[in-house]
Scaffold this active site. Sequence first.
Site, short mmCIF file in Angstrom:
data_model
loop_
_atom_site.label_atom_id
_atom_site.label_comp_id
_atom_site.label_asym_id
_atom_site.label_seq_id
_atom_site.Cartn_x
_atom_site.Cartn_y
_atom_site.Cartn_z
N LYS A 1 -10.55 0.59 -1.14
CA LYS A 1 -10.43 0.36 0.30
C LYS A 1 -11.66 0.89 1.02
CE LYS A 1 -7.18 1.15 4.16
NZ LYS A 1 -5.91 1.83 4.53
N CYS B 1 -4.84 -3.26 4.12
CA CYS B 1 -4.40 -2.76 5.42
C CYS B 1 -5.49 -2.81 6.51
CB CYS B 1 -3.85 -1.34 5.27
SG CYS B 1 -2.71 -0.85 6.61
N GLU C 1 0.86 -1.19 0.00
CA GLU C 1 0.00 0.00 0.00
C GLU C 1 0.89 1.24 0.00
OE1 GLU C 1 -3.73 1.83 2.61
OE2 GLU C 1 -2.17 0.65 3.61
#
Length: 506
Positions: free
Chosen positions: A178, A211, A79
């Site tokens: 995300k 993440c 990321e």
Amino acid sequence: MAPSQTLVCAAVLALAVLQALASDTFIAVVYEHTVILPRTIHKVSPDDALALMNRNMDVLEGAIKEAAQQGARIIVTPEDGIYGWVFTRETIYPYLEDIPDPEVNWIPCTDPTRFGRAPVQERLSCMARNNSIYVVANIGDKKPCNSSDPKCPSDGRYQYNTDVVFDTEGKLVARYHKYNLFRQETQFNYPKEPEFITFETPFGKFGIFTCFDILFREPAVVLATELQVDTVLFPTAWMNVLPFLTAVEFHSAWAMGMGVNLLSANTHNTIMSMTGSGLFTPHGPAMYYYNSKTKEGRLLVAELSARPRLSPNYPAAVNWSSYATSVKNYSGENKTFPGAVRRDIFTFSELKHKAGNHTVCQKDLCCHLTYQMSNKSKDEVYVLGAFDGLHGSVIKYHWQICTLLKCKSTDLSTCGQPSETAQTKFAMFSLSGTFGTNYVFPEVLYSGVQLAPGEFEVLSDGRLQSKNGTSKPLLTVTLFGRCYEKDLPHPLRSFLFLHNKKRKQL
């Protein structure tokens, strides 16, 4: 032959070819990248933005070539690995591209201008195509919107933290926005709905998220349990937080708890406490890397099972509360005291002897420990701890944690503070808890923030126990439970919607 029959025959043939090419194992790579960051916090031109991204992609291209030379079928990069993270909403805009839905059947390497200017996608696509490898990268997506959309930001566009996957031909096969943004990611928008992105390969079914997503039910749990992916692709920029949330310990624990492969590629930045990547399996780490002292990243290579659920030694289902609920409170000394792990107030009990049985409870959670130390250091204190409650300052989510941990010093007020080294080894330990969830992740962390592959096991009744004692001094043994149904509503998604609506009314 009728057209419908032709289509059926073609589909059957395609399936037969895919099955013929299917592999029981595959070689995978993750690359921990030391990201080259922007030199200014101010907005730059698109050309200057591309120049920075090309510098990072030069490094990634070298890693991709090396991975392909080692026979890898897929590589995951981190990321923020192409442009970094020092941005506002305005200053990140020159770095963004319009990323189409993969259904458009697009190979940017051979048709780069089909959806406008897309030099980053073109280059990533060519890296995949030229090296015959799946390439996973994290970039930024931009989408225009207008007043007919009540959630449209005031600047008329959505900006998303986005993962992309290109196959061996360079075709865009996956795009993921995300869903669980970290609190500092104000440069990006939340997608309106969570995305559950999967794609099939000859070496298994893959899912992808980013993440902070790993700590929430959507999309992480849905991909693993409902959509039954074999392997999760996981670009991350993870800031390590002892004693439970260092990258390698939690990501390895999550893969074991969910029963999938997890390909975790972290950024490498020691100032930000970012390090820790690995190729994790339902049985533990196949390969991992954690180094907070050097500035170099690392290429990690491992051979993994393509379909771990079909393996004859796939871990059996675990009833995480079975053993603990059958145990009566152990007799003996069991005085408790409160202690803080960051903002979370645990109930702790000191292990005053070299061996014994302990029980500690908080709210609905009781944690049980049987242990024997092999060489207790007089300068070290260990405790058994329990936490049952909400974690987080803004975004609050529910944890249930049972932990055996080393305190930072002999002062009990330091129990729960970060500690990276230890001297005490254990001849045995067995930890369990009365968890109110089936989502529990087992962690064992040794001195120096090192994992303990093959040195512990999880029994079907919910006990996490050592096999032959600890080969290295012990930092923590933890059962990390997530009660997703007890999470509070996400405050930022509703806040941003109301904030944008109010600004438009003005």
